[in-house]
Design a protein around this motif. Structure first.
Motif: not given
Ligand code: ADP
Length: 267
Positions: A121-134
């Motif tokens: 439920n969320r994953s390593h993709y936060e590290d290329i999406v959320t990290v990028r956007v924020r």
């Protein structure tokens, strides 16, 4: 109108081209729910064969904007997987210890073992999406992660894990309604986070970062699926179809019987 659900490798993805209301061959709610029930029963049986076989694992990654229905998908579409053989792993903002390691460290520890199913439920993709956007890390840091993710997922696949990645695609209007109902309904208010409003302001940036991430990491070995998710029953049906078909392709078998057991009587 038709649109692909499975994203082929090396496709440039613009989420604006994907309709979150796409019917996906499911027009009637009663029919969809009947098919979902069938899929859930089939998945339950396939999962017990996977567990008994003890050779392969299944990893299901769920991503999406806030309120896109990740929890609901687990509760409804994936309800046939019992806790003996399935783990649901939520990934929140990394702790200090986690931040002191490479971004895949906390992920790798949670991947499903042989015979098991893991739902992220969320994953390593936060590290290329959320990290990028924020802007939580400089571009030069997150840019290197696309390759790292593709290599990491290939490693898992080579070790017997099948990977399915689902992006639950909702519209900005649908998110407004869902956030508003969290605010208005006392039973739902606990789900509301003020930070959700900050992310909503960055909606377009998130859509762009997700499209980019999906396009660059949908591979033969770990495909992305874009799930039309404005309508919950349709979302559940589409996810259940994908997971059922994936398990059928994995074709787990009960292990061959032990020799010499025929005719043995338990006293
Ligand atoms: P959820 O929305 O998944 O139900 P929360 O409301 O606790 O749960 O949100 C989890 C938060 O953690 C999200 O805002 C998400 O973007 C954030 N998060 C998860 N992984 C990371 C990460 N690697 N880096 C930064 N933020 C992350």
């Amino acid at each position: 109108m038709s649109q692909p659900i499975k994203i082929e490798p090396d496709t440039a993805v613009d989420l604006g081209d994907f309709d979150p209301d796409f019917h996906a061959g499911a027009a009637d709610r009663a029919e969809a729910e009947a098919e979902l029930d069938k899929n859930v029963r089939a998945m339950e049986h396939l999962a017990s064969r996977l567990y008994a076989e003890h050779r392969q694992a299944l990893l299901i990654v769920l991503q999406g904007m806030d309120t896109s229905g990740k929890d609901g998908t687990i509760r409804h579409a994936l309800r046939g997987f019992n806790p003996l053989l399935c783990d649901v792993v939520p990934f929140k903002a990394p702790t200090e210890t986690e931040r002191d390691h490479d971004f895949l460290w906390r992920i790798h520890r949670e991947v499903p073992a042989r015979g098991r199913i893991g739902i992220f439920n969320r994953s390593h993709y936060e590290d290329i999406v959320t990290v990028r956007v924020r802007k939580l890390a400089p571009k030069r840091a997150w840019k290197l992660r696309f390759k790292a993710i593709n290599g990491f997922e290939r490693l898992l696949v080579h070790s017997g894990t099948t990977i399915v990645k689902c992006f639950l695609h909702i519209s900005k209007d649908e998110q407004r309604e869902r956030l508003q109902s969290r605010l208005d309904d006392p039973d739902k208010r606990w789900k509301f986070r003020v930070g959700d409003l900050d992310d909503r302001k960055l909606w377009d940036n998130f859509q762009q970062a997700y499209g980019d991430a999906i396009g660059r990491t949908s591979t033969e070995h770990a495909p992305w699926y874009i799930i039309p998710a404005n309508t919950k029953w349709r979302r559940d049906l589409v996810v259940s179809r994908i997971v059922r078909e994936t398990l059928e392709r994995m074709d787990p078998r009960f292990p061959l019987e032990e020799e010499g057991l025929d005719g043995v009587v338990v006293e």
